[in-house]
Design a protein around this motif. Sequence first.
Motif, PDB file in Angstrom:
ATOM      1  N   SER A 168       0.832  -1.212   0.000  1.00  0.00           N
ATOM      2  CA  SER A 168       0.000   0.000   0.000  1.00  0.00           C
ATOM      3  C   SER A 168       0.863   1.256   0.000  1.00  0.00           C
ATOM      4  O   SER A 168       0.540   2.247  -0.661  1.00  0.00           O
ATOM      5  N   ILE A 169       1.957   1.213   0.746  1.00  0.00           N
ATOM      6  CA  ILE A 169       2.872   2.361   0.796  1.00  0.00           C
ATOM      7  C   ILE A 169       3.539   2.554  -0.561  1.00  0.00           C
ATOM      8  O   ILE A 169       3.661   3.683  -1.047  1.00  0.00           O
ATOM      9  N   VAL A 170       3.962   1.458  -1.192  1.00  0.00           N
ATOM     10  CA  VAL A 170       4.594   1.542  -2.513  1.00  0.00           C
ATOM     11  C   VAL A 170       3.656   2.206  -3.512  1.00  0.00           C
ATOM     12  O   VAL A 170       4.069   3.034  -4.323  1.00  0.00           O
ATOM     13  N   ALA A 171       2.372   1.878  -3.423  1.00  0.00           N
ATOM     14  CA  ALA A 171       1.397   2.463  -4.348  1.00  0.00           C
ATOM     15  C   ALA A 171       1.311   3.975  -4.183  1.00  0.00           C
ATOM     16  O   ALA A 171       0.978   4.690  -5.132  1.00  0.00           O
ATOM     17  N   CYS A 172       1.619   4.491  -3.000  1.00  0.00           N
ATOM     18  CA  CYS A 172       1.565   5.937  -2.721  1.00  0.00           C
ATOM     19  C   CYS A 172       2.898   6.642  -2.972  1.00  0.00           C
ATOM     20  O   CYS A 172       2.955   7.868  -2.984  1.00  0.00           O
ATOM     21  N   ALA A 173       3.974   5.872  -3.110  1.00  0.00           N
ATOM     22  CA  ALA A 173       5.315   6.462  -3.189  1.00  0.00           C
ATOM     23  C   ALA A 173       5.546   7.184  -4.515  1.00  0.00           C
ATOM     24  O   ALA A 173       5.086   6.744  -5.568  1.00  0.00           O
ATOM     25  N   LYS A 174       6.264   8.283  -4.429  1.00  0.00           N
ATOM     26  CA  LYS A 174       6.701   9.005  -5.621  1.00  0.00           C
ATOM     27  C   LYS A 174       8.214   8.882  -5.664  1.00  0.00           C
ATOM     28  O   LYS A 174       8.890   9.117  -4.660  1.00  0.00           O
ATOM     29  N   LEU A 175       8.747   8.476  -6.812  1.00  0.00           N
ATOM     30  CA  LEU A 175      10.193   8.334  -6.940  1.00  0.00           C
ATOM     31  C   LEU A 175      10.815   9.651  -7.360  1.00  0.00           C
ATOM     32  O   LEU A 175      10.342  10.302  -8.291  1.00  0.00           O
ATOM     33  N   LEU A 176      11.865  10.027  -6.676  1.00  0.00           N
ATOM     34  CA  LEU A 176      12.616  11.240  -7.012  1.00  0.00           C
ATOM     35  C   LEU A 176      14.026  10.810  -7.378  1.00  0.00           C
ATOM     36  O   LEU A 176      14.682  10.107  -6.611  1.00  0.00           O
ATOM     37  N   CYS A 200      21.111   9.807  -6.698  1.00  0.00           N
ATOM     38  CA  CYS A 200      20.242   9.162  -5.708  1.00  0.00           C
ATOM     39  C   CYS A 200      18.867   8.890  -6.272  1.00  0.00           C
ATOM     40  O   CYS A 200      18.382   9.633  -7.126  1.00  0.00           O
ATOM     41  N   THR A 201      18.248   7.862  -5.731  1.00  0.00           N
ATOM     42  CA  THR A 201      16.827   7.628  -5.939  1.00  0.00           C
ATOM     43  C   THR A 201      16.188   7.586  -4.561  1.00  0.00           C
ATOM     44  O   THR A 201      16.644   6.861  -3.672  1.00  0.00           O
ATOM     45  N   VAL A 202      15.161   8.414  -4.388  1.00  0.00           N
ATOM     46  CA  VAL A 202      14.492   8.563  -3.106  1.00  0.00           C
ATOM     47  C   VAL A 202      12.998   8.295  -3.305  1.00  0.00           C
ATOM     48  O   VAL A 202      12.414   8.763  -4.280  1.00  0.00           O
ATOM     49  N   ALA A 203      12.413   7.548  -2.384  1.00  0.00           N
ATOM     50  CA  ALA A 203      10.952   7.379  -2.372  1.00  0.00           C
ATOM     51  C   ALA A 203      10.393   8.436  -1.435  1.00  0.00           C
ATOM     52  O   ALA A 203      10.798   8.529  -0.279  1.00  0.00           O
ATOM     53  N   SER A 204       9.498   9.246  -1.959  1.00  0.00           N
ATOM     54  CA  SER A 204       8.837  10.288  -1.179  1.00  0.00           C
ATOM     55  C   SER A 204       7.450   9.776  -0.811  1.00  0.00           C
ATOM     56  O   SER A 204       6.678   9.382  -1.680  1.00  0.00           O
ATOM     57  N   LEU A 205       7.160   9.773   0.491  1.00  0.00           N
ATOM     58  CA  LEU A 205       5.890   9.247   0.983  1.00  0.00           C
ATOM     59  C   LEU A 205       5.120  10.386   1.637  1.00  0.00           C
ATOM     60  O   LEU A 205       5.479  10.841   2.724  1.00  0.00           O
ATOM     61  N   LYS A 206       4.088  10.870   0.960  1.00  0.00           N
ATOM     62  CA  LYS A 206       3.304  11.999   1.494  1.00  0.00           C
ATOM     63  C   LYS A 206       2.538  11.563   2.738  1.00  0.00           C
ATOM     64  O   LYS A 206       1.895  10.522   2.748  1.00  0.00           O
ATOM     65  N   ARG A 207       2.620  12.398   3.755  1.00  0.00           N
ATOM     66  CA  ARG A 207       1.999  12.065   5.035  1.00  0.00           C
ATOM     67  C   ARG A 207       0.527  11.668   4.921  1.00  0.00           C
ATOM     68  O   ARG A 207       0.126  10.627   5.449  1.00  0.00           O
TER      69      ARG A 207
END
Length: 170
Positions: free
Chosen positions: A43-51, A127-134
Motif C-alpha cells: 500500500s505504501i509503494v502504491a503511494c510512493a513518488k520516486l525522485l 540518488c533515488t528517493v521514495a517520497s511518501l506523502k503524510r
Amino acid sequence: GGGEGRDQAAAGEDRLDRIRLRRLLGLRRSRMLALLDERTLGSIVACAKLLRMPMGAVIFRQHQEIVLGVDDCLYVLLSGSIKVMVTGPDDAMVELDVLRAGSVFGEAVFLGTTRRRTATLVAASRCTVASLKRPSVERYVLSNPQVRDQMKRAAAERMLQRVSLLGHAL
C-alpha cells in the motif's frame, strides 16, 4: 489487431509490476519499514513518488518551513548517498552524517515534531528517493507502534547528535 493491443497492455502491466517490486525491495532495506507486513508495504509503494537526484542536488535546506500536506513527507533513500549538514556556530556547514540506501529521513517533520527542516540534505552521489506523502501513508506507518517508536527514536537521536556536535539543537 486487438491481440497486439492486449500484448502491449500486458507488457505495460509487467513493467509496472517490476517497478513496484523494485520499490518494495527498496523500502524493505529500511530497518524501520521492514517492520511492516507485505500488504502494508504494498500500500505504501502504491503511494510512493520516486525522485531521482543528480549528485550535488539539495533535497531540502535547514530551517526551510514546510507546507502541511505538501512537504511533510517521509523519505526513504533507495540508492545512492546523501550528506546531512547543519550550520555550525561560525555559520560554516558541518557534515553530521552520510545516509545510505535504506535510510529513512524527514521523520521529525513527518511526526509533527517541527515545521522546519532541521538539516540541509545534499545528494553525495546520484540518488533515488521514495517520497511518501503524510496524508497517503500516515495510517500505515503511524498505526504500527514499533515503526512509530523507532521513528521517534531516530528523530531524537539525530537531535542529540546535533546538540553534542554544535552545543544547540538548531
